[in-house]
Design a protein around this motif. Sequence first.
Motif, PDB file in Angstrom:
ATOM      1  N   TYR A  42       0.835  -1.196   0.000  1.00  0.00           N
ATOM      2  CA  TYR A  42       0.000   0.000   0.000  1.00  0.00           C
ATOM      3  C   TYR A  42       0.872   1.249   0.000  1.00  0.00           C
ATOM      4  CZ  TYR A  42      -3.418   3.466   1.390  1.00  0.00           C
ATOM      5  OH  TYR A  42      -4.199   4.569   1.433  1.00  0.00           O
ATOM      6  N   GLY A  43       0.598   2.183  -0.908  1.00  0.00           N
ATOM      7  CA  GLY A  43       1.316   3.448  -0.988  1.00  0.00           C
ATOM      8  C   GLY A  43       2.539   3.386  -1.885  1.00  0.00           C
ATOM      9  N   ALA A  44       2.888   2.233  -2.411  1.00  0.00           N
ATOM     10  CA  ALA A  44       4.061   2.131  -3.284  1.00  0.00           C
ATOM     11  C   ALA A  44       3.696   2.633  -4.674  1.00  0.00           C
ATOM     12  CB  ALA A  44       4.539   0.691  -3.368  1.00  0.00           C
ATOM     13  N   VAL A  45       4.639   3.256  -5.338  1.00  0.00           N
ATOM     14  CA  VAL A  45       4.433   3.772  -6.684  1.00  0.00           C
ATOM     15  C   VAL A  45       4.710   2.646  -7.679  1.00  0.00           C
ATOM     16  CG1 VAL A  45       5.179   5.487  -8.369  1.00  0.00           C
ATOM     17  CG2 VAL A  45       5.117   6.071  -5.951  1.00  0.00           C
ATOM     18  N   PRO A  46       3.767   2.383  -8.600  1.00  0.00           N
ATOM     19  CA  PRO A  46       4.016   1.324  -9.575  1.00  0.00           C
ATOM     20  C   PRO A  46       5.166   1.716 -10.495  1.00  0.00           C
ATOM     21  CG  PRO A  46       2.014   2.502 -10.134  1.00  0.00           C
ATOM     22  CD  PRO A  46       2.494   3.033  -8.809  1.00  0.00           C
ATOM     23  N   PRO A  47       5.886   0.759 -11.038  1.00  0.00           N
ATOM     24  CA  PRO A  47       7.004   1.094 -11.925  1.00  0.00           C
ATOM     25  C   PRO A  47       6.502   1.747 -13.207  1.00  0.00           C
ATOM     26  CG  PRO A  47       6.589  -1.265 -11.955  1.00  0.00           C
ATOM     27  CD  PRO A  47       5.710  -0.671 -10.886  1.00  0.00           C
ATOM     28  N   ALA A  48       7.320   2.674 -13.737  1.00  0.00           N
ATOM     29  CA  ALA A  48       6.958   3.381 -14.967  1.00  0.00           C
ATOM     30  C   ALA A  48       7.026   2.408 -16.139  1.00  0.00           C
ATOM     31  CB  ALA A  48       7.910   4.543 -15.201  1.00  0.00           C
ATOM     32  N   PRO A  49       6.127   2.577 -17.122  1.00  0.00           N
ATOM     33  CA  PRO A  49       6.199   1.708 -18.300  1.00  0.00           C
ATOM     34  C   PRO A  49       7.504   1.967 -19.046  1.00  0.00           C
ATOM     35  CG  PRO A  49       4.618   3.475 -18.646  1.00  0.00           C
ATOM     36  CD  PRO A  49       5.072   3.565 -17.225  1.00  0.00           C
ATOM     37  N   PRO A  50       7.997   0.975 -19.768  1.00  0.00           N
ATOM     38  CA  PRO A  50       9.261   1.179 -20.483  1.00  0.00           C
ATOM     39  C   PRO A  50       9.120   2.291 -21.517  1.00  0.00           C
ATOM     40  CG  PRO A  50       8.218  -0.882 -21.141  1.00  0.00           C
ATOM     41  CD  PRO A  50       7.415  -0.324 -20.005  1.00  0.00           C
ATOM     42  N   SER A  51      10.165   3.115 -21.653  1.00  0.00           N
ATOM     43  CA  SER A  51      10.112   4.226 -22.606  1.00  0.00           C
ATOM     44  C   SER A  51      10.154   3.690 -24.029  1.00  0.00           C
ATOM     45  CB  SER A  51      11.277   5.182 -22.368  1.00  0.00           C
ATOM     46  OG  SER A  51      12.490   4.511 -22.621  1.00  0.00           O
ATOM     47  N   ARG A  52       9.465   4.392 -24.920  1.00  0.00           N
ATOM     48  CA  ARG A  52       9.390   3.992 -26.314  1.00  0.00           C
ATOM     49  C   ARG A  52      10.528   4.621 -27.080  1.00  0.00           C
ATOM     50  NH1 ARG A  52       3.996   4.604 -29.861  1.00  0.00           N
ATOM     51  NH2 ARG A  52       5.157   3.950 -31.643  1.00  0.00           N
ATOM     52  N   LYS A  53      11.274   3.841 -27.775  1.00  0.00           N
ATOM     53  CA  LYS A  53      12.382   4.368 -28.560  1.00  0.00           C
ATOM     54  C   LYS A  53      11.873   4.755 -29.940  1.00  0.00           C
ATOM     55  CE  LYS A  53      15.906   1.758 -26.188  1.00  0.00           C
ATOM     56  NZ  LYS A  53      16.984   0.808 -26.304  1.00  0.00           N
ATOM     57  N   VAL A  54      12.414   5.847 -30.492  1.00  0.00           N
ATOM     58  CA  VAL A  54      12.043   6.291 -31.823  1.00  0.00           C
ATOM     59  C   VAL A  54      12.730   5.379 -32.831  1.00  0.00           C
ATOM     60  CG1 VAL A  54      12.094   8.215 -33.431  1.00  0.00           C
ATOM     61  CG2 VAL A  54      11.808   8.650 -30.999  1.00  0.00           C
TER      62      VAL A  54
END
Length: 165
Positions: A43-55
């Motif tokens: 509870y209260g943890a930030v979910p991991p960011a989605p992987p960045s999209r490379k151009v």
Amino acid sequence: MTTPPPQGQNPFAQQGQQPYGQPQGQAPYPPQPGFPQQPTAPYGAVPPAPPSRKVSFKLIKNVVIVLAVIGAGIAAFISSQDDANTAAVGDCMHRGSTDNNDPDLEVVECNSSKAQYVVLAKIEGDFSAISAETKCSEKAKDFQYSYTETGDGSNFLLCLKDYTK
């Protein structure tokens, strides 16, 4: 005489069963074999960011192609603004080619060193060499040259004379 069921219980449930047919002490959906379990964050943890999209190279190539086509269209439009079909009476013209069949006339400023001819008359229509001379004689008495253009959607005749400053 019957005794009423205790409060909060389903009167239609069989004895020894939970209300609404829920088995006692089991999870509603047991883990299925072959499917990984999703870890739950505290509870209260930030979910991991989605992987960045490379151009990708393909996207860059497509953007460059679109920009090149737009640039070519703009360049063609700007360069066509000086063509003979935009000429009007009083405009000065420059001959870009020595070929009499395609003199490559373009409109220039009269104070420019390129100015060679001045337009005396512009007549819409399709003209042969003989009819062009006759028509220019009627519309501009002191003309020296005639230029006809056909096939680009607008057929016209220009009556020209040498430009002197």
